[in-house]
Design a protein around this motif. Structure first.
Motif, short mmCIF file in Angstrom:
data_model
loop_
_atom_site.label_atom_id
_atom_site.label_comp_id
_atom_site.label_asym_id
_atom_site.label_seq_id
_atom_site.Cartn_x
_atom_site.Cartn_y
_atom_site.Cartn_z
N GLN A 19 22.28 -7.13 -40.60
CA GLN A 19 21.78 -7.76 -39.37
C GLN A 19 22.42 -7.08 -38.14
O GLN A 19 21.74 -6.80 -37.16
CB GLN A 19 22.07 -9.26 -39.36
CG GLN A 19 21.62 -9.98 -38.11
CD GLN A 19 20.12 -9.93 -37.91
OE1 GLN A 19 19.34 -9.93 -38.86
NE2 GLN A 19 19.69 -9.88 -36.65
N ALA A 20 23.71 -6.82 -38.20
CA ALA A 20 24.40 -6.14 -37.09
C ALA A 20 23.83 -4.74 -36.87
O ALA A 20 23.64 -4.31 -35.73
CB ALA A 20 25.90 -6.08 -37.34
N VAL A 21 23.55 -4.04 -37.95
CA VAL A 21 22.96 -2.69 -37.84
C VAL A 21 21.62 -2.77 -37.13
O VAL A 21 21.35 -1.99 -36.20
CB VAL A 21 22.83 -2.04 -39.24
CG1 VAL A 21 21.94 -0.80 -39.19
CG2 VAL A 21 24.21 -1.70 -39.79
N ARG A 22 20.79 -3.70 -37.53
CA ARG A 22 19.47 -3.86 -36.87
C ARG A 22 19.63 -4.17 -35.38
O ARG A 22 18.95 -3.58 -34.54
CB ARG A 22 18.66 -4.96 -37.56
CG ARG A 22 18.08 -4.53 -38.90
CD ARG A 22 17.07 -5.55 -39.44
NE ARG A 22 17.68 -6.84 -39.75
CZ ARG A 22 18.28 -7.15 -40.90
NH1 ARG A 22 18.35 -6.25 -41.87
NH2 ARG A 22 18.79 -8.34 -41.09
N GLU A 23 20.55 -5.07 -35.06
CA GLU A 23 20.76 -5.44 -33.66
C GLU A 23 21.31 -4.27 -32.85
O GLU A 23 20.88 -4.04 -31.71
CB GLU A 23 21.69 -6.64 -33.56
CG GLU A 23 21.04 -7.93 -34.02
CD GLU A 23 21.97 -9.13 -33.90
OE1 GLU A 23 22.84 -9.15 -33.01
OE2 GLU A 23 21.82 -10.06 -34.72
#
Length: 109
Positions: A19-23
């Motif tokens: 999720q952090a990578v996507r954000e």
């Protein structure tokens, strides 16, 4: 074998990291170029059970087919954008520099 990687991540599980990578990619799309994103995605793909990557710059060069200076420039930009942190690693066998540990950071709101 990977116990030296323990404690570097800020995430509880792979889903939080993903999720952090996507954000990060969404927020920093215009501030990064294709190579910066490729380095970031390589770090993400090499983040195993410890949720951090242990890579040499040469491994990144070879995988992405770019120069050392290109890898260094991308890493510097990712650090400046707050997307990753680089942790220098001293090889316990040789007592010399080894592959760095790359930690993907949580997105700061």
């Amino acid at each position: 074998m990977t116990n030296y990687l323990a404690g570097h991540t800020r995430f509880m599980d792979q889903d939080e990291l993903d999720q952090a990578v996507r954000e990060h990619l969404e927020r920093n799309w215009k501030s990064t170029n294709r190579t910066d994103r490729a380095v970031f995605e390589l770090i993400h793909s090499q983040s195993g059970a410890s949720l951090v990557a242990h890579l040499t710059q040469r491994e990144m060069e070879e995988e992405l087919k770019v120069s050392n200076s290109t890898v260094r420039r991308a890493i510097r930009k990712l650090i400046e954008l707050g997307m990753i942190r680089r942790v220098p690693f001293i090889d316990p066998d040789t007592q010399g520099p080894g592959a760095n540990i790359y930690v993907i950071l949580p997105v700061v709101l």
